[in-house]
Motif scaffolding. Structure first.
Motif, PDB file in Angstrom:
ATOM      1  N   GLY A   1       0.791  -1.223   0.000  1.00  0.00           N
ATOM      2  CA  GLY A   1       0.000   0.000   0.000  1.00  0.00           C
ATOM      3  C   GLY A   1       0.820   1.267   0.000  1.00  0.00           C
ATOM      4  O   GLY A   1       0.267   2.358  -0.068  1.00  0.00           O
ATOM      5  N   SER A   2       2.132   1.168   0.029  1.00  0.00           N
ATOM      6  CA  SER A   2       2.960   2.366   0.101  1.00  0.00           C
ATOM      7  C   SER A   2       2.948   3.111  -1.231  1.00  0.00           C
ATOM      8  O   SER A   2       2.646   2.550  -2.288  1.00  0.00           O
ATOM      9  CB  SER A   2       4.397   2.007   0.471  1.00  0.00           C
ATOM     10  N   LYS A   3       3.299   4.384  -1.163  1.00  0.00           N
ATOM     11  CA  LYS A   3       3.320   5.193  -2.384  1.00  0.00           C
ATOM     12  C   LYS A   3       4.387   4.701  -3.347  1.00  0.00           C
ATOM     13  O   LYS A   3       4.211   4.759  -4.554  1.00  0.00           O
ATOM     14  CB  LYS A   3       3.556   6.660  -2.036  1.00  0.00           C
TER      15      LYS A   3
ATOM     16  N   LEU B   1       5.705   2.055  -8.548  1.00  0.00           N
ATOM     17  CA  LEU B   1       6.258   0.946  -9.327  1.00  0.00           C
ATOM     18  C   LEU B   1       5.177   0.296 -10.183  1.00  0.00           C
ATOM     19  O   LEU B   1       5.393  -0.039 -11.350  1.00  0.00           O
ATOM     20  CB  LEU B   1       6.894  -0.081  -8.399  1.00  0.00           C
ATOM     21  N   TYR B   2       3.988   0.129  -9.604  1.00  0.00           N
ATOM     22  CA  TYR B   2       2.870  -0.463 -10.337  1.00  0.00           C
ATOM     23  C   TYR B   2       2.434   0.447 -11.491  1.00  0.00           C
ATOM     24  O   TYR B   2       2.162  -0.016 -12.593  1.00  0.00           O
ATOM     25  CB  TYR B   2       1.711  -0.724  -9.376  1.00  0.00           C
TER      26      TYR B   2
END
Length: 65
Positions: free
Chosen positions: A8-10, A15-16
Motif C-alpha cells: 500500500g505504500s506510495k 512501481l505499479y
C-alpha cells in the motif's frame, strides 16, 4: 537483492504505475488509433506526477536525526 516494498505504500504504487505505463505505451505503438488507451495513459502519467510530488513533500518534511 530485492528489497521488500509494502503493497500500500506510495513507492509500491509508483512501481505499479510505471509497469502499467510501459504496457500501455507498448500497446499504443501497435495500435496508434486507440484513443481510449491514450486517454488512460495520460491519466496514469498525471497520477504518477502527483504521487512523485507528494512523495517528495513527505520525504523532505521528515525530521533528520
Amino acid at each position: 537483492m530485492k528489497t521488500k516494498v509494502v503493497i500500500g505504500s506510495k513507492l509500491a504504487q509508483l512501481l505499479y504505475l510505471n509497469k502499467n505505463i510501459k504496457i500501455i505505451t507498448n500497446h499504443l505503438k501497435q495500435n496508434k488509433h486507440d484513443y481510449n488507451s491514450y486517454r488512460i495513459l495520460l491519466q496514469k502519467v498525471n497520477k504518477k506526477k502527483q504521487m512523485i510530488k507528494s512523495l517528495l513533500k513527505t520525504k523532505n518534511n521528515k525530521p533528520k536525526i
